[in-house]
Motif scaffolding. Sequence first.
Motif, PDB file in Angstrom:
ATOM      1  N   TYR A 106     -53.643  30.393  22.329  1.00 19.46           N
ATOM      2  CA  TYR A 106     -55.036  30.820  22.369  1.00 19.46           C
ATOM      3  C   TYR A 106     -55.957  29.672  21.963  1.00 19.46           C
ATOM      4  CZ  TYR A 106     -53.833  35.839  22.543  1.00 19.46           C
ATOM      5  OH  TYR A 106     -53.368  37.074  22.914  1.00 19.46           O
ATOM      6  N   LEU A 107     -57.224  29.854  22.264  1.00 22.19           N
ATOM      7  CA  LEU A 107     -58.264  29.061  21.642  1.00 22.19           C
ATOM      8  C   LEU A 107     -58.658  29.730  20.335  1.00 22.19           C
ATOM      9  CD1 LEU A 107     -60.722  28.181  24.553  1.00 22.19           C
ATOM     10  CD2 LEU A 107     -59.303  26.579  23.256  1.00 22.19           C
ATOM     11  N   PHE A 108     -58.764  28.939  19.268  1.00 23.65           N
ATOM     12  CA  PHE A 108     -59.228  29.438  17.972  1.00 23.65           C
ATOM     13  C   PHE A 108     -60.547  28.752  17.639  1.00 23.65           C
ATOM     14  CE2 PHE A 108     -54.808  30.516  17.988  1.00 23.65           C
ATOM     15  CZ  PHE A 108     -54.737  31.695  17.262  1.00 23.65           C
ATOM     16  N   VAL A 109     -61.542  29.563  17.255  1.00 24.26           N
ATOM     17  CA  VAL A 109     -62.880  29.052  16.962  1.00 24.26           C
ATOM     18  C   VAL A 109     -63.382  29.692  15.668  1.00 24.26           C
ATOM     19  CG1 VAL A 109     -63.344  28.808  19.428  1.00 24.26           C
ATOM     20  CG2 VAL A 109     -64.133  30.855  18.220  1.00 24.26           C
ATOM     21  N   ALA A 176     -50.229  32.513  10.888  1.00 22.10           N
ATOM     22  CA  ALA A 176     -49.527  32.305   9.616  1.00 22.10           C
ATOM     23  C   ALA A 176     -50.231  31.239   8.786  1.00 22.10           C
ATOM     24  CB  ALA A 176     -48.070  31.910   9.877  1.00 22.10           C
ATOM     25  N   TYR A 177     -50.657  30.163   9.419  1.00 28.07           N
ATOM     26  CA  TYR A 177     -51.353  29.096   8.686  1.00 28.07           C
ATOM     27  C   TYR A 177     -52.687  29.585   8.156  1.00 28.07           C
ATOM     28  CZ  TYR A 177     -53.730  24.833   7.478  1.00 28.07           C
ATOM     29  OH  TYR A 177     -54.434  23.875   6.776  1.00 28.07           O
ATOM     30  N   LEU A 183     -58.049  31.377   5.564  1.00 28.11           N
ATOM     31  CA  LEU A 183     -59.041  31.065   6.597  1.00 28.11           C
ATOM     32  C   LEU A 183     -59.122  32.141   7.678  1.00 28.11           C
ATOM     33  CD1 LEU A 183     -58.198  27.267   7.106  1.00 28.11           C
ATOM     34  CD2 LEU A 183     -60.003  28.253   5.673  1.00 28.11           C
ATOM     35  N   ASP A 184     -58.310  33.193   7.553  1.00 25.05           N
ATOM     36  CA  ASP A 184     -58.231  34.194   8.629  1.00 25.05           C
ATOM     37  C   ASP A 184     -59.522  34.984   8.774  1.00 25.05           C
ATOM     38  OD1 ASP A 184     -57.184  35.013   6.043  1.00 25.05           O
ATOM     39  OD2 ASP A 184     -56.922  36.998   6.920  1.00 25.05           O
ATOM     40  N   GLN A 185     -60.363  35.011   7.755  1.00 24.56           N
ATOM     41  CA  GLN A 185     -61.643  35.711   7.854  1.00 24.56           C
ATOM     42  C   GLN A 185     -62.743  34.826   8.433  1.00 24.56           C
ATOM     43  OE1 GLN A 185     -61.877  39.039   7.219  1.00 24.56           O
ATOM     44  NE2 GLN A 185     -59.659  38.821   6.971  1.00 24.56           N
ATOM     45  N   GLN A 186     -62.424  33.555   8.658  1.00 21.55           N
ATOM     46  CA  GLN A 186     -63.435  32.625   9.162  1.00 21.55           C
ATOM     47  C   GLN A 186     -63.141  32.126  10.568  1.00 21.55           C
ATOM     48  OE1 GLN A 186     -64.731  29.647   6.100  1.00 21.55           O
ATOM     49  NE2 GLN A 186     -63.111  30.574   4.870  1.00 21.55           N
ATOM     50  N   GLN A 238     -45.570  36.561   5.471  1.00 18.36           N
ATOM     51  CA  GLN A 238     -46.657  35.697   5.932  1.00 18.36           C
ATOM     52  C   GLN A 238     -47.985  36.430   6.061  1.00 18.36           C
ATOM     53  OE1 GLN A 238     -44.933  34.040   9.575  1.00 18.36           O
ATOM     54  NE2 GLN A 238     -44.345  32.212   8.456  1.00 18.36           N
ATOM     55  N   GLY A 239     -47.972  37.737   5.769  1.00 19.46           N
ATOM     56  CA  GLY A 239     -49.205  38.508   5.859  1.00 19.46           C
ATOM     57  C   GLY A 239     -49.643  38.790   7.279  1.00 19.46           C
ATOM     58  N   LEU A 240     -48.689  38.820   8.219  1.00 10.96           N
ATOM     59  CA  LEU A 240     -49.008  39.049   9.626  1.00 10.96           C
ATOM     60  C   LEU A 240     -48.806  40.521   9.982  1.00 10.96           C
ATOM     61  CD1 LEU A 240     -47.310  35.925  11.259  1.00 10.96           C
ATOM     62  CD2 LEU A 240     -49.643  36.179  10.413  1.00 10.96           C
ATOM     63  N   PRO A 241     -49.522  41.029  10.967  1.00 10.13           N
ATOM     64  CA  PRO A 241     -49.342  42.433  11.374  1.00 10.13           C
ATOM     65  C   PRO A 241     -47.983  42.642  12.032  1.00 10.13           C
ATOM     66  CG  PRO A 241     -50.836  41.290  12.874  1.00 10.13           C
ATOM     67  CD  PRO A 241     -50.590  40.359  11.734  1.00 10.13           C
ATOM     68  N   LEU A 242     -47.357  43.776  11.742  1.00  7.40           N
ATOM     69  CA  LEU A 242     -46.036  44.049  12.303  1.00  7.40           C
ATOM     70  C   LEU A 242     -46.102  44.314  13.798  1.00  7.40           C
ATOM     71  CD1 LEU A 242     -44.346  46.267   9.556  1.00  7.40           C
ATOM     72  CD2 LEU A 242     -44.385  43.781   9.804  1.00  7.40           C
TER      73      LEU A 242
END
Length: 261
Positions: A106-109, A176-177, A183-186, A238-242
């Motif tokens: 994906y593109l991440f922005v 995961a990073y 940074l997942d909220q940004q 890793q706090g990722l959704p199942l």
Amino acid sequence: MVWRQFRRAAIALSALLALCACARAAMPELRIAASDANAPVLGMISSIAKEAGFEPKTFVFPIVRSRNELLAGNVDLEILRANSIVKAIYPKNMITIGPVMNTRGYLFVLKSAPTRKREDWLRQPLIYLNGNSQSERFATEHQLDAKAIGQRPSLYKMLMAGRAPAVIDEERYALAYLVANGLDQQVRKIEPPLFEDQLVLVLHPSKASFEAPLRQVVDRWLRDGRWVEGWHEIYKKQGLPLDLNLLPQVQSTEPASARRP
């Protein structure tokens, strides 16, 4: 009498330990390489190796070195490489076991960035992880203004600092990073995905005799649910959704041509 019984028990225990040591010594070593982003998977792969009758020895390398160590024959098995890339750039005699996983790029922005369609983002200067052949191939095929960066932390530092408007990255590794570094909220991903692929285990041809037992155990884990359970544990840590939906739908890693009707 008690001393005699104790002595017999000690001798029996020593014999049992010696037998176990001999059994371990008889197990052939399997040298397993993972890129640093795949390090959390090594415990599960090591369990598979032991069940297949091997003594695992694991290594974690930067993504490019992981591939090079396999090509040089310094390791026997490299885990979770994109199937299309293995077919395109690895020697033809490499043995693949899989698919065992799916992947999407994906593109991440930044969430604070202006709202744009994916096609508009693709006209911006982009960055991607050096050694990620899928991202590199996508950028090359679509003639994008894109530059390879050495480490994933550097990708997102540049994004957060406004030095690059968007990052091309694989979904699981990126999420995961971002979660691990708060940074997942940004940062958000832009739908739809840029590319999709399947991941395989890559075995060096010098270890062709290892293929059958490894494939048998991998298939067993796929069928009995242990592979999915293992990944769910990794996701949780890793706090990722199942429901990340990257686990394979296949029930066997045998090539279609080799399966019985």
